[in-house]
Write a protein that holds these residues in place. Sequence first.
Motif, PDB file in Angstrom:
ATOM      1  N   ASP A 105      45.395  37.669  34.557  1.00  0.00           N
ATOM      2  CA  ASP A 105      46.054  36.494  34.721  1.00  0.00           C
ATOM      3  C   ASP A 105      46.577  35.824  33.858  1.00  0.00           C
ATOM      4  O   ASP A 105      46.056  35.524  32.686  1.00  0.00           O
ATOM      5  CB  ASP A 105      44.669  35.691  35.496  1.00  0.00           C
ATOM      6  CG  ASP A 105      44.173  36.070  36.716  1.00  0.00           C
ATOM      7  OD1 ASP A 105      45.041  36.863  37.367  1.00  0.00           O
ATOM      8  OD2 ASP A 105      43.156  35.828  36.950  1.00  0.00           O
ATOM      9  N   TRP A 125      44.515  20.532  38.642  1.00  0.00           N
ATOM     10  CA  TRP A 125      45.010  20.946  37.388  1.00  0.00           C
ATOM     11  C   TRP A 125      46.384  20.438  37.136  1.00  0.00           C
ATOM     12  O   TRP A 125      46.790  20.658  35.636  1.00  0.00           O
ATOM     13  CB  TRP A 125      44.753  22.375  37.383  1.00  0.00           C
ATOM     14  CG  TRP A 125      43.409  22.949  36.881  1.00  0.00           C
ATOM     15  CD1 TRP A 125      42.736  23.541  37.961  1.00  0.00           C
ATOM     16  CD2 TRP A 125      42.930  22.948  35.799  1.00  0.00           C
ATOM     17  NE1 TRP A 125      41.460  23.882  37.382  1.00  0.00           N
ATOM     18  CE2 TRP A 125      41.395  23.404  36.006  1.00  0.00           C
ATOM     19  CE3 TRP A 125      43.102  22.236  34.526  1.00  0.00           C
ATOM     20  CZ2 TRP A 125      40.575  23.510  35.014  1.00  0.00           C
ATOM     21  CZ3 TRP A 125      42.106  22.205  33.486  1.00  0.00           C
ATOM     22  CH2 TRP A 125      40.835  22.811  33.928  1.00  0.00           C
ATOM     23  N   LEU A 177      52.417  32.019  35.360  1.00  0.00           N
ATOM     24  CA  LEU A 177      52.592  30.836  36.193  1.00  0.00           C
ATOM     25  C   LEU A 177      53.474  31.290  37.185  1.00  0.00           C
ATOM     26  O   LEU A 177      54.527  31.920  37.094  1.00  0.00           O
ATOM     27  CB  LEU A 177      53.016  29.681  35.657  1.00  0.00           C
ATOM     28  CG  LEU A 177      51.629  29.138  34.652  1.00  0.00           C
ATOM     29  CD1 LEU A 177      52.050  27.786  33.933  1.00  0.00           C
ATOM     30  CD2 LEU A 177      50.322  28.703  35.382  1.00  0.00           C
ATOM     31  N   ILE A 192      47.868  27.249  41.216  1.00  0.00           N
ATOM     32  CA  ILE A 192      46.775  26.540  40.585  1.00  0.00           C
ATOM     33  C   ILE A 192      46.342  25.411  41.482  1.00  0.00           C
ATOM     34  O   ILE A 192      47.067  24.891  42.323  1.00  0.00           O
ATOM     35  CB  ILE A 192      47.080  25.981  39.194  1.00  0.00           C
ATOM     36  CG1 ILE A 192      48.226  24.677  39.200  1.00  0.00           C
ATOM     37  CG2 ILE A 192      47.469  26.931  38.221  1.00  0.00           C
ATOM     38  CD1 ILE A 192      48.442  24.238  38.087  1.00  0.00           C
ATOM     39  N   ALA A 229      51.763  23.050  43.199  1.00  0.00           N
ATOM     40  CA  ALA A 229      50.613  23.339  42.838  1.00  0.00           C
ATOM     41  C   ALA A 229      50.613  24.707  43.560  1.00  0.00           C
ATOM     42  O   ALA A 229      50.166  26.003  43.026  1.00  0.00           O
ATOM     43  CB  ALA A 229      49.310  22.742  43.368  1.00  0.00           C
ATOM     44  N   PHE A 280      41.793  29.697  38.310  1.00  0.00           N
ATOM     45  CA  PHE A 280      42.548  28.675  37.262  1.00  0.00           C
ATOM     46  C   PHE A 280      41.567  27.966  36.394  1.00  0.00           C
ATOM     47  O   PHE A 280      40.643  27.140  36.948  1.00  0.00           O
ATOM     48  CB  PHE A 280      43.600  28.065  37.632  1.00  0.00           C
ATOM     49  CG  PHE A 280      44.685  27.525  36.596  1.00  0.00           C
ATOM     50  CD1 PHE A 280      45.348  28.291  35.684  1.00  0.00           C
ATOM     51  CD2 PHE A 280      44.535  26.208  36.333  1.00  0.00           C
ATOM     52  CE1 PHE A 280      46.005  27.888  34.737  1.00  0.00           C
ATOM     53  CE2 PHE A 280      45.357  25.681  35.137  1.00  0.00           C
ATOM     54  CZ  PHE A 280      46.081  26.464  34.336  1.00  0.00           C
ATOM     55  N   THR A 281      41.520  28.092  35.068  1.00  0.00           N
ATOM     56  CA  THR A 281      40.318  27.670  34.345  1.00  0.00           C
ATOM     57  C   THR A 281      40.960  26.384  33.337  1.00  0.00           C
ATOM     58  O   THR A 281      40.475  26.105  32.491  1.00  0.00           O
ATOM     59  CB  THR A 281      39.433  28.444  33.611  1.00  0.00           C
ATOM     60  OG1 THR A 281      40.594  29.219  32.791  1.00  0.00           O
ATOM     61  CG2 THR A 281      38.771  29.374  34.634  1.00  0.00           C
ATOM     62  N   TRP A 324      47.289  34.916  41.231  1.00  0.00           N
ATOM     63  CA  TRP A 324      46.130  35.215  40.050  1.00  0.00           C
ATOM     64  C   TRP A 324      45.081  35.798  40.652  1.00  0.00           C
ATOM     65  O   TRP A 324      44.764  35.468  41.928  1.00  0.00           O
ATOM     66  CB  TRP A 324      45.854  34.022  39.344  1.00  0.00           C
ATOM     67  CG  TRP A 324      46.760  33.639  38.028  1.00  0.00           C
ATOM     68  CD1 TRP A 324      48.043  33.614  38.167  1.00  0.00           C
ATOM     69  CD2 TRP A 324      46.490  32.933  36.847  1.00  0.00           C
ATOM     70  NE1 TRP A 324      48.878  33.281  36.910  1.00  0.00           N
ATOM     71  CE2 TRP A 324      47.770  32.617  36.190  1.00  0.00           C
ATOM     72  CE3 TRP A 324      45.158  32.384  36.283  1.00  0.00           C
ATOM     73  CZ2 TRP A 324      47.745  32.138  35.204  1.00  0.00           C
ATOM     74  CZ3 TRP A 324      45.382  31.519  35.253  1.00  0.00           C
ATOM     75  CH2 TRP A 324      46.534  31.629  34.381  1.00  0.00           C
TER      76      TRP A 324
END
Length: 578
Positions: free
Chosen positions: A508, A229, A511, A225, A220, A519-520, A515
Amino acid sequence: MSEDTSAETVRVAAVQFAVGTDRAANLATCLRMIDEAAATGAKIIVLPEFCNHLSWYTDRAAAHFAACREGDEFLTALGERAARHRVYLKTGVTWAHPDRRTTGTGVLHGPDGSLLARADKQVLMGAERDALDPADELGPVLDTPYGRVGMYACLEGVYNETARGLAVRGAQILLNSLNSFAVDEASLHVPVRAAENRVWVVAANKVGPLVPDEVAETVAAGLGIPVAWLHGAGESRIVAPDGTVVATAPRTGEAVVVADIDVGTATDKKRPDGTDVLAARRPELYGPIAAPSAPTGDAPGSDRALARVLCPNGSGHEALDDAARLLRDAVRDAVDLAVLPELFTREHGRADREPGGPEAAFVLKTLGAALHGGTTYAVCSLPSADGRAHVGYLLGPRGIVHRQEQLHTCARHAAWADRYADAVTVAQLPFGRVAIVVGDDTIYPEAFRLAVLAGAEIVAVPFTPCEEWELSLGLPERAAENRLNVVAAGRPAHPGGPAGAVLSLPADFTLWTPWDGPFTGRISHPDITVATGPATTAEIRPALAANRQVSRGTDLVDGRPWQLAGVLSAATPPLHRT
């Protein structure tokens, strides 16, 4: 639920669940969920990707060791369960090839338990590349009593080529196994693959952790992120040939979603206006898609530019006068690029015959005069002077800068248009490189792919949406899969409705890089400004088109499976097999 055994209708199921690193436990989960899906009466069942093992390995040798082999206990048990329930069963696994390659592979078992087909994954995402190998041949399209089926997996659906290749070879039902934490796969890419090919898509995603617990924090942090997620995004779904989602699973938790699908609707490839979307393809133009990308050497465009979607009132001279007024306003406001709807002087964007309405030369002269003395550029579409082609014009302060004829035939303009362009070309403007996708070329993924391969950073789209998905899903997906800014102008289907959109690339994106914002769950999705009213303005970001790396080693354009895309440029693509 009652079973429908008609030749045209079949019950299908998309199944979502979590797996780990214990093969025996994963197999038990698969068998339990197959039983649950079969209990609904489903005859085609789709499981997620990488059902045998989490797609995270210490090295390539470990991945090869954990992979399935023909006749092993994992695949044998799946085949036996398919035979018990008399179903077609598609499962995503990893496959150990005799030459030591290891692939992500979709396997299809038949109602007699036999292994009918395999389809190796053509494009790999980020860390998958550390342990797996891409496909070196196309997956098959198979005849079944319920229709012709093809298989693809996860990231392959973020690119258009794999699903498109299956459709042009006759597939009616596409079986998509996913292993994704990105919410935009289900909301954007899955339905567009159905709608652009007019096929059914049955998509099964994971839930639960996608990497082992012991490395989750490290992974992660590297991805940039939150750990939360790193779970499958769920939302397994079944999508109709018009892009309508007919069944969807929740975001989390095990689930089986089913639908009774009319396979015959995937045989009719005609839009409401009568255009056959596969027959109208022009394979002779698509050679660049099936070849390595050629570097353009061009410098990136501006960091920012101002775009405006215009929707003039009326038709004929009334529309022309209003368009000129709107362009003068754009010049005053220092707008960089303004786009008018398709055939904006014609009612409903339709020209049934030529001539009629203001002549093209007069329209262009009037619009050019409105731009004089400023720095604004404008795009419109008009019939050519000889009335044989539908042309997109790019105008600047000094007149016509660029022109692009429509590529594909269109039933709406069949009464007069009989000449079509042989390529997509690009104009260099002070703020970036612009291509024009004219009218119904928007429904062909190949048109936008050709634009980005020609070096476009921005695509201007004068069009008339025929179906709801074209504006709400189609254009955002084209922007996302090609990393393009899109400025599209159409007409509202009802007063106050959307008339187009400005689709701007987000900063953004990649990966494994820092960012700016939180993160959405969306990875490849444009920022959308829906156009309403006579003028809608938004910022576009041409320079960001240079970055197409969605993850480590995964380029959305150069990384397309071009080596296997020859079927798209073939005059007569190979068809399905039994």
